[in-house]
Design a protein around this motif. Structure first.
Motif, PDB file in Angstrom:
ATOM      1  N   PHE A  73      -5.142   5.045  -6.402  1.00 59.54           N
ATOM      2  CA  PHE A  73      -4.483   3.526  -7.261  1.00 59.54           C
ATOM      3  C   PHE A  73      -3.966   2.212  -6.781  1.00 59.54           C
ATOM      4  CE2 PHE A  73      -3.651   8.163 -10.024  1.00 59.54           C
ATOM      5  CZ  PHE A  73      -3.995   7.417 -10.780  1.00 59.54           C
ATOM      6  N   THR A  74      -4.323   2.210  -5.165  1.00 63.76           N
ATOM      7  CA  THR A  74      -3.555   1.967  -4.379  1.00 63.76           C
ATOM      8  C   THR A  74      -5.069   0.090  -3.786  1.00 63.76           C
ATOM      9  OG1 THR A  74      -4.227   2.695  -2.231  1.00 63.76           O
ATOM     10  CG2 THR A  74      -2.347   3.352  -2.556  1.00 63.76           C
ATOM     11  N   GLY A  75      -5.865   0.149  -4.093  1.00 67.88           N
ATOM     12  CA  GLY A  75      -6.693  -0.548  -4.066  1.00 67.88           C
ATOM     13  C   GLY A  75      -7.238  -0.882  -2.699  1.00 67.88           C
ATOM     14  N   GLU A  76      -7.914  -1.191  -2.199  1.00 68.41           N
ATOM     15  CA  GLU A  76      -8.474  -1.839  -1.636  1.00 68.41           C
ATOM     16  C   GLU A  76      -7.203  -2.714  -0.380  1.00 68.41           C
ATOM     17  OE1 GLU A  76     -11.837  -1.689  -0.164  1.00 68.41           O
ATOM     18  OE2 GLU A  76     -11.466  -0.536  -1.765  1.00 68.41           O
ATOM     19  N   GLY A  77      -6.522  -2.992  -0.457  1.00 66.51           N
ATOM     20  CA  GLY A  77      -5.137  -3.744   0.491  1.00 66.51           C
ATOM     21  C   GLY A  77      -4.582  -2.396   1.424  1.00 66.51           C
ATOM     22  N   ALA A  78      -4.749  -1.147   0.528  1.00 69.81           N
ATOM     23  CA  ALA A  78      -3.916  -0.310   1.675  1.00 69.81           C
ATOM     24  C   ALA A  78      -4.800   0.638   2.546  1.00 69.81           C
ATOM     25  CB  ALA A  78      -3.219   0.596   0.822  1.00 69.81           C
ATOM     26  N   GLU A 104      11.760   1.993  16.801  1.00 69.46           N
ATOM     27  CA  GLU A 104      11.655   3.410  17.632  1.00 69.46           C
ATOM     28  C   GLU A 104      12.815   4.299  17.231  1.00 69.46           C
ATOM     29  OE1 GLU A 104      14.431   1.450  20.592  1.00 69.46           O
ATOM     30  OE2 GLU A 104      12.704   0.516  21.773  1.00 69.46           O
ATOM     31  N   ASP A 105      12.256   5.393  16.829  1.00 67.20           N
ATOM     32  CA  ASP A 105      12.942   6.243  15.894  1.00 67.20           C
ATOM     33  C   ASP A 105      13.034   6.080  14.567  1.00 67.20           C
ATOM     34  OD1 ASP A 105      12.534   8.905  17.943  1.00 67.20           O
ATOM     35  OD2 ASP A 105      13.841   8.658  18.704  1.00 67.20           O
ATOM     36  N   GLU A 106      12.901   5.485  14.173  1.00 63.36           N
ATOM     37  CA  GLU A 106      13.082   4.383  12.584  1.00 63.36           C
ATOM     38  C   GLU A 106      11.978   4.081  12.012  1.00 63.36           C
ATOM     39  OE1 GLU A 106      15.121   0.191  14.505  1.00 63.36           O
ATOM     40  OE2 GLU A 106      13.515   0.805  15.588  1.00 63.36           O
ATOM     41  N   SER A 107      11.914   3.843  10.635  1.00 64.77           N
ATOM     42  CA  SER A 107      11.727   4.100   9.607  1.00 64.77           C
ATOM     43  C   SER A 107      11.159   2.913   8.927  1.00 64.77           C
ATOM     44  CB  SER A 107      11.830   5.079   9.019  1.00 64.77           C
ATOM     45  OG  SER A 107      12.905   5.065   7.828  1.00 64.77           O
ATOM     46  N   LEU A 108      10.344   2.473   8.734  1.00 66.40           N
ATOM     47  CA  LEU A 108      10.251   0.744   7.997  1.00 66.40           C
ATOM     48  C   LEU A 108       8.963   1.125   6.298  1.00 66.40           C
ATOM     49  CD1 LEU A 108      10.317  -1.933   8.690  1.00 66.40           C
ATOM     50  CD2 LEU A 108       8.305  -2.685   9.148  1.00 66.40           C
ATOM     51  N   PHE A 109       9.328   0.529   5.412  1.00 60.53           N
ATOM     52  CA  PHE A 109       8.433   0.245   4.623  1.00 60.53           C
ATOM     53  C   PHE A 109       7.390  -0.830   4.036  1.00 60.53           C
ATOM     54  CE2 PHE A 109      11.214   3.714   2.799  1.00 60.53           C
ATOM     55  CZ  PHE A 109      10.274   4.221   2.131  1.00 60.53           C
ATOM     56  N   VAL A 110       6.108  -1.042   4.170  1.00 64.83           N
ATOM     57  CA  VAL A 110       5.356  -1.986   4.621  1.00 64.83           C
ATOM     58  C   VAL A 110       4.629  -1.999   3.491  1.00 64.83           C
ATOM     59  CG1 VAL A 110       3.393  -3.195   5.581  1.00 64.83           C
ATOM     60  CG2 VAL A 110       5.712  -2.148   6.753  1.00 64.83           C
ATOM     61  N   ASN A 111       4.303  -3.242   2.954  1.00 65.46           N
ATOM     62  CA  ASN A 111       2.598  -4.029   1.049  1.00 65.46           C
ATOM     63  C   ASN A 111       1.738  -3.732   1.964  1.00 65.46           C
ATOM     64  OD1 ASN A 111       1.034  -5.369  -0.430  1.00 65.46           O
ATOM     65  ND2 ASN A 111       3.327  -5.897  -0.823  1.00 65.46           N
ATOM     66  N   GLY A 112       1.075  -2.782   1.448  1.00 66.74           N
ATOM     67  CA  GLY A 112      -0.712  -2.173   2.069  1.00 66.74           C
ATOM     68  C   GLY A 112      -0.889  -3.221   2.641  1.00 66.74           C
ATOM     69  N   SER A 113      -1.099  -4.725   1.720  1.00 67.80           N
ATOM     70  CA  SER A 113      -1.415  -5.997   1.819  1.00 67.80           C
ATOM     71  C   SER A 113      -1.075  -6.634   3.404  1.00 67.80           C
ATOM     72  CB  SER A 113      -2.040  -6.939   0.819  1.00 67.80           C
ATOM     73  OG  SER A 113      -1.567  -6.341  -0.533  1.00 67.80           O
ATOM     74  N   ASP A 114       0.034  -6.079   3.870  1.00 66.20           N
ATOM     75  CA  ASP A 114       0.403  -6.720   4.474  1.00 66.20           C
ATOM     76  C   ASP A 114       0.720  -6.059   6.033  1.00 66.20           C
ATOM     77  OD1 ASP A 114       1.237  -9.351   3.170  1.00 66.20           O
ATOM     78  OD2 ASP A 114       2.843  -8.283   2.146  1.00 66.20           O
ATOM     79  N   THR A 178       7.367  -9.988  -1.316  1.00 64.63           N
ATOM     80  CA  THR A 178       8.795  -8.638   0.026  1.00 64.63           C
ATOM     81  C   THR A 178       7.319  -8.442   0.994  1.00 64.63           C
ATOM     82  OG1 THR A 178       9.650  -8.733  -2.449  1.00 64.63           O
ATOM     83  CG2 THR A 178       9.676  -6.760  -0.702  1.00 64.63           C
ATOM     84  N   VAL A 179       7.665  -8.325   2.096  1.00 63.60           N
ATOM     85  CA  VAL A 179       6.621  -7.852   3.008  1.00 63.60           C
ATOM     86  C   VAL A 179       7.139  -5.962   3.545  1.00 63.60           C
ATOM     87  CG1 VAL A 179       5.773  -8.042   5.860  1.00 63.60           C
ATOM     88  CG2 VAL A 179       5.468 -10.432   4.361  1.00 63.60           C
ATOM     89  N   ALA A 180       8.481  -6.229   3.334  1.00 61.45           N
ATOM     90  CA  ALA A 180       8.844  -4.498   4.281  1.00 61.45           C
ATOM     91  C   ALA A 180       9.962  -4.668   3.990  1.00 61.45           C
ATOM     92  CB  ALA A 180       8.511  -4.876   6.132  1.00 61.45           C
TER      93      ALA A 180
END
Length: 231
Positions: A73-78, A104-114, A178-180
Motif C-alpha cells: 500500500f505504500t506505492g513506489e515512493g517507498a 547516533e542511537d536515535e530514531s527518525l521517521f522519514v516520508n518514503g518519497s523523501d 512534511t519530510v521527517a
C-alpha cells in the motif's frame, strides 16, 4: 557565454573533496563509496557508478510477511534497492536538494518519497500513521530508521526544522510538505474541511498533521502531489 568543451568538462567534473564515504558532489548529487558494507537506496535513484556493483530490488518476502503487506500500500515512493560491491555510486532524485544526516542511537521517521539512501547497519521498518486511512497515501506510510549510521533525505528547497515542546504547544503541518520527524513523536491528524473543499475550491490544508511532545518536525517549502487512497 561560450566556453570550450574541455573547460565545460573541467568545470563540472566529479571531485574528491575528502575521505568521507558519503560525499555531496553538489547539493543534488550524492556519492557513496562502497567497500564491504552495502546501502539501501530509493529504487531508481542511481544515476552512475564506478567499479563492480550489484543492484538488487528488495525481495517481496525477505523481511517477513508483515512488512510485505505494508509495502503493498505504500506505492513506489517507498520501494528500496540494495546496493553492494566495491566502488562509487552516485545517487539523485528528481533534482531535489540532498541532506546527509547521522543517527547516533536515535530514531527518525522519514516520508518514503523523501528518503534517498541509508546505511545497511540502520534498522528500518514501514509504519502506518493511524487515523488517516483513506486520506492521503503520502501521509499514511513512512519509514522509521533507528540505530547508528548515515542516511540521506531529499527536499524541494531548503527545509525548516520546527521544535516541538510541551511549552511551545502543538505544531501543525501540511502532510504534503512534511519530510521527517523525530522518533519520539507520534503525530495525530486534524481535519478542517469546509464546504469549498468538497467542490475543489478549498485549499489542501484541510488535513493537518499535529505534533505534540518533545522533538522536532522537518518541513519543506513544497507540497508533494501524493495520490489519493481509495476507500
Amino acid at each position: 557565454m561560450e566556453q570550450s568543451l574541455s573547460d565545460f568538462v573541467s568545470a563540472h567534473e566529479q571531485q574528491d573533496r575528502g575521505q568521507d564515504r558519503w560525499e555531496l558532489e553538489n547539493e543534488r548529487i550524492l556519492e557513496v563509496k562502497l567497500m564491504q558494507n552495502g546501502i539501501w537506496t530509493k529504487a531508481g535513484s542511481m544515476i552512475a557508478y564506478r567499479g563492480d556493483m550489484n543492484f538488487r530490488r528488495e525481495g517481496m518476502l525477505e523481511h517477513g510477511t508483515g512488512r510485505f503487506l505494508k509495502e503493498l500500500f505504500t506505492g513506489e515512493g517507498a520501494k528500496l534497492m540494495r546496493v553492494q560491491g566495491r566502488g562509487r555510486v552516485y545517487l539523485a532524485d528528481k533534482a531535489k536538494r540532498i541532506t546527509v544526516l547521522k543517527l547516533e542511537d536515535e530514531s527518525l521517521f522519514v516520508n518514503g518519497s523523501d528518503l534517498l539512501a541509508f546505511e545497511d547497519g540502520l534498522r528500518w521498518d514501514i509504519r502506518m500513521l493511524r487515523k488517516a486511512a483513506g486520506v492521503l497515501a503520502g501521509g499514511l506510510f513512512n519509514l522509521r530508521l533507528s540505530g547508528r549510521g548515515r542516511l540521506a533525505i531529499c527536499t524541494h528547497g531548503i527545509p525548516m526544522a520546527l521544535r516541538v515542546t510541551p511549552q511551545t504547544g502543538t505544531v501543525f503541518t501540511d502532510p504534503q510538505a512534511t519530510v521527517a520527524w523525530s522518533g519520539s513523536l507520534q503525530p495525530d491528524f486534524k481535519t478542517a474541511l469546509t464546504l469549498g473543499s468538497f467542490f475543489g475550491r478549498g485549499s489542501r490544508e484541510g488535513l493537518q498533521m499535529a505534533f505534540r511532545g518533545e522533538g522536532f518536525v522537518l518541513v519543506q517549502p513544497y507540497e508533494e502531489n501524493f495520490a489519493q487512497v481509495r476507500r
